[in-house]
Design an enzyme around this catalytic site. Structure first.
Site, PDB file in Angstrom:
ATOM      1  N   GLU A 285      -9.717  14.487 -45.465  1.00  0.00           N
ATOM      2  CA  GLU A 285      -8.778  14.262 -46.589  1.00  0.00           C
ATOM      3  C   GLU A 285      -9.479  13.616 -47.782  1.00  0.00           C
ATOM      4  O   GLU A 285      -8.902  12.802 -48.493  1.00  0.00           O
ATOM      5  CB  GLU A 285      -7.580  13.408 -46.148  1.00  0.00           C
ATOM      6  CG  GLU A 285      -6.771  14.000 -45.013  1.00  0.00           C
ATOM      7  CD  GLU A 285      -6.183  15.367 -45.330  1.00  0.00           C
ATOM      8  OE1 GLU A 285      -6.187  15.754 -46.512  1.00  0.00           O
ATOM      9  OE2 GLU A 285      -5.719  16.039 -44.394  1.00  0.00           O
ATOM     10  N   GLY A 286     -10.718  14.004 -48.002  1.00  0.00           N
ATOM     11  CA  GLY A 286     -11.501  13.446 -49.103  1.00  0.00           C
ATOM     12  C   GLY A 286     -12.395  12.348 -48.585  1.00  0.00           C
ATOM     13  O   GLY A 286     -11.919  11.261 -48.275  1.00  0.00           O
TER      14      GLY A 286
END
Length: 343
Positions: free
Chosen positions: A187-188
């Site tokens: 998620e990043g």
């Protein structure tokens, strides 16, 4: 592999060209929908960091109370047994308090930011909605990256309490550490979160969001610093906030001159912000605890234990802000000096 896979556009389909227009369709809102999903996921992954730290901490506490090894430095606490439980040792307690002070502070911060997401849409006052929106956007990369970094540290410290037993599968601690590690990546990745913070979130809307945060913390300190019970909380929080402000002003001045300065500072700056943000919520909790104890609380033991965790954060975590500020403001010259072949 995705050969021959069918792709579906996210969000509403582009509208048909209107008569008399240049024939272009309006853009799909799929990208904005995707980023909305990602922001929610980043909050969720940050909370996974809390959960990983919490479950590892609970297991470490149970083990530390049961495992006997050595004697207390100040005299035997279990004189009838062959050794004392390892929870008597200061370093074991340090690791446990480091984990639990993060977990409980992070949970409070996550709840506050979750409330602000609602206020950003539903608060009656427009200024309150704007402030809430600014803070949620600012804090999302911090919650994702700082919480997952610290969740991994908490799981690692909890494994350390087991010694060699923690590294094998018998107790399941190594599984907690491995599970916590992915939170820093997906998620990043956390380095990307730090770049998002310094490259986008700080400067958005003319740098409005960090000023909103600074104003809230300053207002709390001003309201609480005259209270003798709060001195041990307001003084370190004030010093930490000053370090955060100075690092922010340095970035504002030097980042636009050389983007590498912002990139080199980003991870240290994000951690600095996280440490101060948890200090802010811990100081607020400490104030409420003092008030509740003065009124004669029934759950006194619980509240006093929470107060000790708050003091631990002020004494052992907030002092990190000085070194983090120094590192963030060191610039990129040394980092970028070597040719790639020299690595």
């Amino acid at each position: 592999h995705f050969e021959d896979a069918v792709a579906y556009r996210l969000g509403p389909k582009p509208e048909k060209p209107e008569p008399g227009s240049d024939g272009k369709k309006s853009k799909s809102k799929g990208m904005s929908g995707m980023f909305g999903m990602m922001n929610a996921a980043r909050m969720g992954v940050g909370i996974q960091g809390i959960a990983a730290g919490e479950v590892a901490y609970q297991n470490a506490v149970a083990y530390a109370k049961d495992r006997q090894a050595g004697r207390s430095l100040t005299g035997a606490k279990n004189p009838d047994g062959p050794a004392d439980p390892i929870i008597v040792h200061p370093d074991v307690r340090r690791m446990l308090l480091q984990s639990s002070s993060f977990v409980e502070g992070a949970r409070a911060l996550a709840l506050w930011i979750s409330l602000l997401f609602t206020e950003s849409r539903a608060a009656p006052d427009e200024k309150d909605r704007q402030d809430a929106s600014d803070l949620t956007q600012l804090m999302t990369p911090i919650i994702k990256a700082y919480f997952t970094d610290m969740g991994f540290e908490a799981a690692n410290n909890s494994l350390q309490c087991f010694g060699g037993h923690g590294y094998i599968r018998e107790h399941g601690m190594e599984q907690f550490v491995r599970d916590a590690r992915i939170n820093q990546v997906y998620e990043g990745a956390n380095g990307v979160q730090a770049l998002d913070l310094v490259g986008r979130k700080l400067s958005a809307n003319g740098g409005r969001a960090p000023l909103v945060f600074f104003e809230k913390v300053d207002a709390f300190i001003s309201s609480a610093e005259a209270d003798a019970d709060m001195v041990s909380f307001t003084i370190p929080l004030k010093a930490g906030l000053e370090d955060l402000k100075n690092a922010t002003w340095w970035l504002a001045e030097n980042g636009p001159k050389n983007f590498d300065h912002a990139g080199a500072a980003s991870s240290d700056y994000l951690r600095l912000f996280g440490v101060v943000a948890l200090g802010y919520v811990w100081a607020q909790m400490a104030q409420i605890i003092h008030q509740t104890l003065a009124e004669g609380a029934e759950n006194e033991r619980f509240l006093k234990a929470k107060l000790i965790r708050a003091k631990f954060w002020m004494e052992r975590s907030l002092p990190e802000t000085s070194s983090l500020k120094t590192k963030a403001c060191a610039g990129a010259d040394t980092i970028m000096a070597m040719d790639a072949e020299a690595f």
